[in-house]
Design an enzyme around this catalytic site. Structure first.
Site, mmCIF file in Angstrom:
data_model
loop_
_atom_site.group_PDB
_atom_site.id
_atom_site.type_symbol
_atom_site.label_atom_id
_atom_site.label_comp_id
_atom_site.label_asym_id
_atom_site.label_seq_id
_atom_site.Cartn_x
_atom_site.Cartn_y
_atom_site.Cartn_z
ATOM 1 N N ASP A 369 0.843 -1.202 0.000
ATOM 2 C CA ASP A 369 0.000 0.000 0.000
ATOM 3 C C ASP A 369 0.875 1.247 0.000
ATOM 4 O O ASP A 369 2.040 1.231 -0.440
ATOM 5 C CB ASP A 369 -0.952 -0.086 1.218
ATOM 6 N N TRP A 412 -0.072 0.280 -4.615
ATOM 7 C CA TRP A 412 -1.009 1.377 -4.332
ATOM 8 C C TRP A 412 -0.606 2.631 -5.107
ATOM 9 O O TRP A 412 0.578 2.969 -5.193
ATOM 10 C CB TRP A 412 -0.940 1.648 -2.831
ATOM 11 N N ASP A 479 -6.371 4.925 -4.993
ATOM 12 C CA ASP A 479 -6.930 5.655 -3.858
ATOM 13 C C ASP A 479 -7.240 7.104 -4.233
ATOM 14 O O ASP A 479 -6.775 7.616 -5.264
ATOM 15 C CB ASP A 479 -5.899 5.605 -2.714
ATOM 16 N N ASN A 481 -7.762 10.431 -1.580
ATOM 17 C CA ASN A 481 -7.962 10.734 -0.168
ATOM 18 C C ASN A 481 -8.427 12.147 0.158
ATOM 19 O O ASN A 481 -8.228 12.614 1.268
ATOM 20 C CB ASN A 481 -6.684 10.417 0.612
ATOM 21 N N GLY A 530 -11.347 4.705 1.659
ATOM 22 C CA GLY A 530 -12.419 3.732 1.899
ATOM 23 C C GLY A 530 -13.497 3.976 0.871
ATOM 24 O O GLY A 530 -13.237 4.059 -0.329
ATOM 25 N N ASP A 549 -12.737 2.384 5.431
ATOM 26 C CA ASP A 549 -11.552 2.197 6.273
ATOM 27 C C ASP A 549 -11.943 1.636 7.635
ATOM 28 O O ASP A 549 -11.078 1.399 8.477
ATOM 29 C CB ASP A 549 -10.796 3.517 6.433
HETATM 30 C C1 DGJ Z 1 -6.923 5.350 2.517
HETATM 31 C C2 DGJ Z 1 -7.324 3.952 2.165
HETATM 32 O O1 DGJ Z 1 -8.682 3.764 2.374
HETATM 33 C C3 DGJ Z 1 -6.492 2.983 2.984
HETATM 34 O O2 DGJ Z 1 -6.904 1.673 2.737
HETATM 35 C C4 DGJ Z 1 -5.046 3.170 2.655
HETATM 36 O O3 DGJ Z 1 -4.802 2.797 1.330
HETATM 37 C C5 DGJ Z 1 -4.638 4.613 2.907
HETATM 38 N N1 DGJ Z 1 -5.523 5.534 2.252
HETATM 39 C C6 DGJ Z 1 -3.223 4.852 2.454
HETATM 40 O O4 DGJ Z 1 -2.872 6.154 2.546
#
Ligand code: DGJ
Length: 721
Positions: A369, A412, A479, A481, A530, A549
Site C-alpha cells: 500500500d 497502491w 486511492d 484521499n 475507503g 476504512d
Molecule cells: C486510505 C485507504 O482507504 C487505505 O486503505 C489506505 O490505502 C490509505 N488511504 C493509504 O494512505
C-alpha cells in the site's frame, strides 16, 4: 422487446415482467402512461386525471381563440418523460438549455425514433453493454433552438432494469449553455413513498436514512467532486408497507463518479417527480455549434416483490452488463494488503517478512500500500512523484520475491493528488487545484490535481507507465484521499469553468482507460479513503472497491449490509484485520460476505490464529464464485432496525446456501429466522443439524448467540442427495 403502435403513437417497452408505456401526445411531448409490473395495453384516457382540475387551455395565436389541448393533457400535472422548463410546469425540469439570446425556456418535442437490439454504444467512459437489451432512441428538438436530444431508453430482457440517458447535439449556429442535464426523470401518480438513501462520512459510510416523501422538494446529492462518503448515488423508494419481499420498490443509480443530484418533488397535487443526473451545482456546459454532450446512464430497477428483488436486479445487471473487467467470472486471488499492518513504517526486509507470513494464511496477491514512492515517509509528501523510493524499498526485489512464490503482486497509487512537498508541485504548481487562492485548503496535506486538463492526466500516466514497465504489477489499488474543494481550473477559459467538475471526472475515466488499455491484465481496485467513491462509474473499470476504512465488524456489518442492497457482494472489498472485537474466524465470516482478504500485521498471529484463519480458506476457494459472488442474496434482518444483522446467500441450483448472523455487543440473541429461496422439497445438512427446505422457509432456524460480546454466527448448508 419494444413495440410502437403508429396509429396510437404509443411505445411499449417490456420484458414480460415489467412495462413502460410512453405516448407521444398532440403537442409532441412524451407522456409516461404507465411504468411498473407487466401490463397489457392501458387505456389512454387513464392518463387524464380530472381530479386535479389542471387541464391546460391555450391561446391559438393563428385563430385568435382559446382552445383546450386535443389530448386533454395538463402541462402542470401530466406524467412526462422529459418535463418542460417554463410554460406551465412548475416541477423541476430535468433539462435546462439557455439559448444564446439568454432565454431559459426549454421544451423538447418528438421528431423521430429508432428501435434497436442492445444498449447505446459508447467508445469512452463507463457505460452499460450486452445484447440482452433493446433500446428505444427518441430524437427530440427544443422548440426554441436547434438543439436536439437523443433520449435513450433501454430495457433488459434478463433483469427488471431500465436504462435511461440523454445526448445533446447542437445543430444550431450559435452556442448554447446547458444549465441542467439530468439523465432521467420519472413521474409517478402519487407520492405515497418512502425514500431510502445512504449517508455517512469517512470510516462510517452508508448508513440508511428513510423518510417519507414530503410536499416540496427533497434533494439528495454530492457536491464533493466525487460520488462521496457523505451520500451514495444508489437510492430507492418503497411503497409505504414494502418489506424485503413484498411491495413496490424502485431503485435508482447513476453510472457516474462525480457530483450527482436527485430531486424528489411533490406539490399540493401529491404526485411525485424523481429526477437524477449530474449535479447542476456549478454546472454550466457550453455546447458550441456542432458539438454534443452525453449524460451518464441512469439505471432503474423495478420490483413489485419487495426490496430484495430490486437489489437482486441490480446485482445481476451490474455484474453482467456494467463491470467491464474481463475476468469477472474467474477465481479471484485472496488479497493481503499491507496498510493496516505497517502503514508507512516498512523497509525491504520487513515487507519480505510480511510476504512470508501472509503466505501462511493463504494470501495469493500481496499488495504493498501507500509509502513506496517519492520520499514518502508519512502523509506530508510525495504524492505526484511516482518513482520508487529506492532508499526505503527495493521494489524490484519485493516484486520478484512475491512472484517467485507464485503469488501476484499489487501496488497502491493515488494518481489524482499532489503533495505540496513534491517535485511535481515544485515544477508544476499550476497542475494543482486551488493554487489561485491565498490559502488553498489542505486535507491530509494534499491538493487535488486538475484532471480536467489532458496535460496533467498525461503527465501522471507517463510516470505510472515507467513504474509498470519496470516491475510486473498484477493489481493496482487506486486511492483518492480528499474531495474537490475548488472549482476553478487554470487550464479552462473563463467561459468554461462550469465544465470543470465534469471534465475532471472525464479525466479520471481517461486515465483508467489509458492504464487498462496499455496493461489489460492488471486488475484495478477502487478506493477513496475507503468508500468515498463507491459508484457505478468506478465499477465499470474496477470490479471491486474498498468499501470503508472501518473494518471493525460492529460497524462494518452495517456498511456491508446496506452497500449490498444496491451493489453485488463481489464488489464490496472487505478484509480481516487485527481488530480485537471478535476472533479471526468470525471476522472471516464477514469478509466472506464481501471480497475476502487480509489487512493486518501477519507477524502478530499465533499458530492457533493461523490455523483458525486457514480453516476458512477452503470455504472461500470452493464456493466463492457460485455462492459468494454469483449467489442470490437475501437481506433477512437489518442492523439499522435491530441489534443484529442477518443475510443469506443461495447458489443458482439451490444445492448450497449460507447464513450469516452478526449480533452487537451487550445483548444475547435467541431468534428464529425464516430463510428464503430454498428448494422446499429438499433436505439440507449443516453444522447445526439436518433440516427440510420447507421448514427453514417457515421460520424455524433457531439462532442462539449468547455471549456478551459481538458475535458472528455462520451456517453452511448443503443439500442432502
Ligand atoms: C486510505 C485507504 O482507504 C487505505 O486503505 C489506505 O490505502 C490509505 N488511504 C493509504 O494512505
Amino acid at each position: 422487446m419494444i413495440t410502437f403502435d403508429k396509429e396510437a403513437n404509443l411505445f411499449h417497452l417490456t420484458n414480460k415482467s415489467i412495462s413502460l408505456w410512453i405516448y407521444i401526445n398532440s403537442e409532441s411531448l412524451l407522456e409516461t402512461v404507465y411504468f411498473g409490473k407487466y401490463c397489457e395495453r392501458p387505456n389512454l384516457s387513464s392518463r387524464v386525471k380530472d381530479v386535479d382540475n389542471c387541464t391546460t387551455q391555450y391561446f391559438d395565436q393563428k385563430e385568435g381563440i382559446e382552445k383546450t389541448f386535443k389530448d386533454n393533457f395538463s402541462i402542470k400535472s401530466s406524467r412526462f418523460e422529459i418535463g418542460v422548463h417554463n410554460g406551465g410546469d412548475n416541477r423541476p425540469a430535468p433539462i435546462i438549455v439557455q439559448k444564446n439570446n439568454g432565454m431559459y425556456d426549454t421544451n423538447f418535442q418528438y421528431v423521430s425514433h429508432k428501435i434497436y437490439k442492445g444498449y447505446p454504444k459508447y467508445e469512452n467512459g463507463p457505460h452499460v453493454f450486452g445484447m440482452d437489451g433493446d433500446t428505444l432512441e427518441i430524437l427530440l428538438k427544443d422548440e426554441f433552438s436547434d438543439v436536439y436530444i437523443k433520449y435513450n431508453i433501454s430495457i433488459s430482457s434478463t433483469s427488471d432494469v431500465i436504462v435511461k440517458n440523454v445526448e445533446f447535439i447542437n445543430k444550431g449556429k450559435s452556442k448554447v449553455n446547458i444549465l441542467r442535464a439530468l439523465s432521467m426523470s420519472l413521474d409517478l401518480d402519487d407520492c405515497e413513498y418512502k425514500i431510502h438513501h445512504f449517508y455517512g462520512n469517512w470510516g462510517n459510510e452508508r448508513n440508511e436514512s428513510v423518510n417519507d416523501v414530503i410536499v416540496g422538494e427533497q434533494i439528495i446529492s454530492s457536491n464533493y467532486g466525487r460520488s462521496s462518503h457523505e451520500d451514495n448515488p444508489f437510492v430507492f423508494i418503497t411503497s409505504k408497507n414494502a418489506t424485503y419481499d413484498e411491495g413496490e420498490v424502485i431503485g435508482f443509480n447513476l453510472v457516474y463518479s462525480g457530483n450527482f443530484k436527485y430531486s424528489f418533488y411533490s406539490d399540493y397535487l401529491k404526485k411525485l417527480r424523481v429526477s437524477l443526473g449530474i449535479n447542476d451545482f456549478d454546472f454550466n456546459w457550453v455546447l458550441v455549434s456542432g458539438a454534443n454532450f452525453v449524460c451518464p446512464q441512469s439505471i432503474i430497477s423495478y420490483s413489485s416483490k419487495g426490496i430484495d428483488s430490486m437489489s437482486q436486479n441490480f446485482h445481476k445487471f451490474i455484474r453482467n452488463n456494467l463491470i467491464s473487467y474481463k475476468k469477472i467470472s474467474q477465481y479471484k486471488p485472496i488479497i493481503f494488503n499491507s496498510w493496516e499492518g505497517c502503514m508507512f513504517d516498512f523497509n525491504t526486509e520487513s515487507i519480505l517478512q510480511y510476504v512470508d507470513a501472509s503466505e501462511k494464511i493463504g494470501s495469493e496477491l500481496f499488495v504493498l500500500d501507500d509509502g513506496w514512492f517519492g520520499k514518502r515517509k508519512d502523509v506530508n509528501s510525495s504524492l505526484g512523484d511516482w518513482f520508487i523510493f529506492e532508499e526505503k524499498i527495493d521494489l524490484k526485489k519485493v516484486e520478484e520475491y512475491v512472484h517467485s512464490k507464485k503469488m501476484k503482486f499489487g501496488l497502491w497509487f493515488e494518481p489524482e493528488m499532489v503533495s505540496f512537498n513534491s517535485d511535481l508541485f515544485r515544477t508544476h504548481k499550476e497542475y494543482a487545484l486551488g493554487v489561485y487562492r491565498k490559502h488553498p485548503i489542505l486535507h491530509r496535506s494534499q491538493l487535488v490535481l486538475d484532471f480536467s486538463s489532458e496535460e496533467v492526466v498525461e503527465n501522471i500516466f507517463s510516470q505510472i507507465c515507467k513504474v509498470l514497465d519496470y516491475i510486473k504489477v498484477d493489481y493496482i489499488k487506486w486511492d483518492m484521499n480528499r474531495d474537490i474543494k475548488e472549482h476553478y481550473s487554470l487550464f479552462l477559459g473563463d467561459e468554461h469553468q462550469g465544465e470543470m467538475l465534469h471534465r475532471y471526472v472525464l479525466g479520471y475515466y481517461s486515465l483508467l482507460e489509458k492504464i487498462l488499455n496499455k496493461y489489460p491484465n492488471i486488475m484495478i481496485e477502487g478506493c477513496a479513503s475507503g468508500g468515498g467513491r463507491f459508484d457505478l462509474g468506478t465499477l465499470y473499470y474496477c470490479p471491486q472497491i474498498w468499501a470503508s476504512d472501518m473494518s471493525q465488524p460492529s460497524l462494518r456489518m452495517i456498511n456491508n449490509f446496506n452497500t449490498s442492497l444496491g451493489y453485488p457482494l463481489s464488489t464490496i472489498s472487505t478484509h480481516i484485520n487485527n481488530s480485537i472485537e471478535t476472533s479471526y474466524k468470525e471476522k472471516g465470516y464477514l469478509a466472506l460476505f464481501g471480497t475476502y482478504g487480509y489487512e493486518m500485521n501477519p507477524l502478530m498471529l499465533t499458530e492457533r490464529e493461523i490455523s483458525e484463519i486457514n480453516s476458512l480458506i477452503n470455504v472461500y476457494k470452493n464456493d466463492h464464485l457460485s455462492l459468494f459472488e454469483e449467489g442470490t442474496l437475501y437481506h433477512l434482518v437489518s442492523p439499522e432496525q435491530h441489534n443484529f444483522m442477518a443475510m443469506e446467500l443461495v447458489n443458482a441450483d439451490r444445492t448450497k446456501f449460507v447464513v450469516i448472523v452478526c449480533k452487537k455487543q451487550g445483548i444475547r440473541l435467541s431468534e428464529k429466522l425464516r430463510l428464503k429461496g430454498l428448494n422446499e422439497s429438499s433436505k439440507y445438512k449443516s453444522n447445526i443439524g439436518v433440516f427440510a427446505g420447507k421448514f427453514l422457509q417457515n421460520r424455524t432456524l433457531d439462532i442462539k448467540l449468547e455471549s456478551d460480546n459481538l458475535e458472528i454466527g455462520f451456517y453452511y448448508f448443503e443439500m442432502v442427495k
